[in-house]
Design a protein around this motif. Structure first.
Motif, short mmCIF file in Angstrom:
data_model
loop_
_atom_site.label_atom_id
_atom_site.label_comp_id
_atom_site.label_asym_id
_atom_site.label_seq_id
_atom_site.Cartn_x
_atom_site.Cartn_y
_atom_site.Cartn_z
N CYS A 28 4.92 7.36 0.98
CA CYS A 28 3.70 7.53 1.78
C CYS A 28 2.71 6.42 1.48
O CYS A 28 2.81 5.74 0.46
CB CYS A 28 3.06 8.90 1.52
SG CYS A 28 2.25 9.08 -0.08
N GLN A 29 1.77 6.25 2.39
CA GLN A 29 0.66 5.35 2.15
C GLN A 29 -0.20 5.96 1.04
O GLN A 29 -0.28 7.18 0.91
CB GLN A 29 -0.19 5.18 3.42
CG GLN A 29 0.55 4.55 4.59
CD GLN A 29 0.91 3.10 4.32
OE1 GLN A 29 0.16 2.38 3.68
NE2 GLN A 29 2.06 2.68 4.82
N LYS A 30 -0.83 5.12 0.25
CA LYS A 30 -1.62 5.61 -0.89
C LYS A 30 -2.68 6.62 -0.47
O LYS A 30 -3.01 7.54 -1.21
CB LYS A 30 -2.27 4.43 -1.63
CG LYS A 30 -1.27 3.62 -2.41
CD LYS A 30 -1.93 2.46 -3.13
CE LYS A 30 -0.89 1.65 -3.89
NZ LYS A 30 -1.44 0.46 -4.51
N GLU A 31 -3.21 6.47 0.75
CA GLU A 31 -4.26 7.37 1.21
C GLU A 31 -3.77 8.82 1.36
O GLU A 31 -4.55 9.75 1.41
CB GLU A 31 -4.82 6.92 2.57
CG GLU A 31 -5.45 5.53 2.59
CD GLU A 31 -4.41 4.40 2.66
OE1 GLU A 31 -3.46 4.48 3.46
OE2 GLU A 31 -4.56 3.45 1.88
N LEU A 32 -2.45 9.01 1.45
CA LEU A 32 -1.91 10.35 1.66
C LEU A 32 -1.52 11.06 0.36
O LEU A 32 -1.06 12.20 0.40
CB LEU A 32 -0.67 10.29 2.57
CG LEU A 32 -0.92 9.89 4.02
CD1 LEU A 32 0.37 9.93 4.80
CD2 LEU A 32 -1.95 10.79 4.67
N GLU A 40 2.61 8.11 8.56
CA GLU A 40 2.50 7.28 7.35
C GLU A 40 3.25 7.85 6.15
O GLU A 40 2.91 7.57 5.01
CB GLU A 40 1.01 7.10 6.98
CG GLU A 40 0.17 6.50 8.09
CD GLU A 40 0.64 5.11 8.49
OE1 GLU A 40 1.09 4.35 7.62
OE2 GLU A 40 0.56 4.78 9.69
N ASN A 58 0.83 -1.21 0.00
CA ASN A 58 0.00 0.00 0.00
C ASN A 58 0.87 1.26 0.00
O ASN A 58 0.42 2.32 0.38
CB ASN A 58 -0.92 -0.03 1.23
CG ASN A 58 -1.98 1.04 1.17
OD1 ASN A 58 -2.45 1.41 0.10
ND2 ASN A 58 -2.36 1.57 2.32
N ASN A 99 1.40 12.86 11.30
CA ASN A 99 1.08 11.63 10.58
C ASN A 99 2.33 10.78 10.38
O ASN A 99 3.29 11.24 9.75
CB ASN A 99 0.45 11.97 9.23
CG ASN A 99 -0.25 10.80 8.61
OD1 ASN A 99 0.28 9.70 8.59
ND2 ASN A 99 -1.43 11.02 8.10
#
Length: 193
Positions: free
Chosen positions: A68-72, A40, A3, A38
């Motif tokens: 980074c995580q994909k959500e970021l 992540e 991810n 954060n």
């Protein structure tokens, strides 16, 4: 499932402070304040630099990696083309490419681990703490540890050790790249390349 996304930036400018790590983190989090708390995301060291004098380094076709995580990605996008100040100098970041992280058999990073509130642990204490973190991540491959170096964080020295892994299994590689080891990931420590 992976991810994690890595971005490669071109860094343009002339000279930056030799110990730019905290300035870079502060500048990035001033543009995107949500990143401050954060965990992540992480930044690597600026690559392709040369020593100019005892306080500054010169940028030459330099690059910076950020993970980074994909959500970021939506937050990180604000950094894709920006200008920031590092001390008295300014640099610009321009996104070159982004990609999903892939397993690598050989990885290396600077690692910073505080032991018993000690910012500058000796090699033996560092190795014991590193072993405990590897056990928590279920990583069996043992690293090679290099000589201690000092990173200046808020005008205080913080010990970092170069740690090199070889013959990592794919799952170990992704764990190390995504989670890192030690602390100060945002200052390039624990950022495996």
């Amino acid at each position: 499932m992976n991810n994690l996304v890595e971005f490669l930036f071109n860094v343009e400018g002339s000279l930056i402070p030799r110990n730019y790590h905290y300035c870079l983190y502060a500048a990035l989090t001033s543009i995107v304040p949500q990143l401050k708390e954060n965990p992540e995301w992480a930044i690597g060291r600026i690559c392709n630099t040369s020593i100019f004098d005892d306080r500054t380094i010169r940028l030459t076709q330099s690059t910076l990696k950020m993970r980074c995580q994909k959500e970021l990605i939506v937050l990180i996008a604000a950094l894709f083309n920006c200008e920031i100040n590092l001390g008295k100098e300014s640099i610009s970041l321009k996104l070159e490419k982004g990609y999903e992280l892939q397993p690598q058999s050989n990885l290396a990073a600077w690692i910073s681990i505080k032991t018993d509130n000690n910012r500058e642990p000796d090699l033996a204490r560092f190795a014991v703490s590193l072993g405990k973190q590897l056990a928590k991540l279920d990583i069996d491959t043992l690293p090679t540890i290099g000589r201690k170096e000092l990173l200046i964080v808020k005008k205080q020295p913080c010990a970092v050790y170069p740690v090199m892994f070889s013959s990592l299994r794919p799952n170990e590689s992704l764990i190390l790249q995504s989670q890192g080891l030690g602390g100060r990931n945002h200052l390039g420590c624990g950022f495996f390349e």
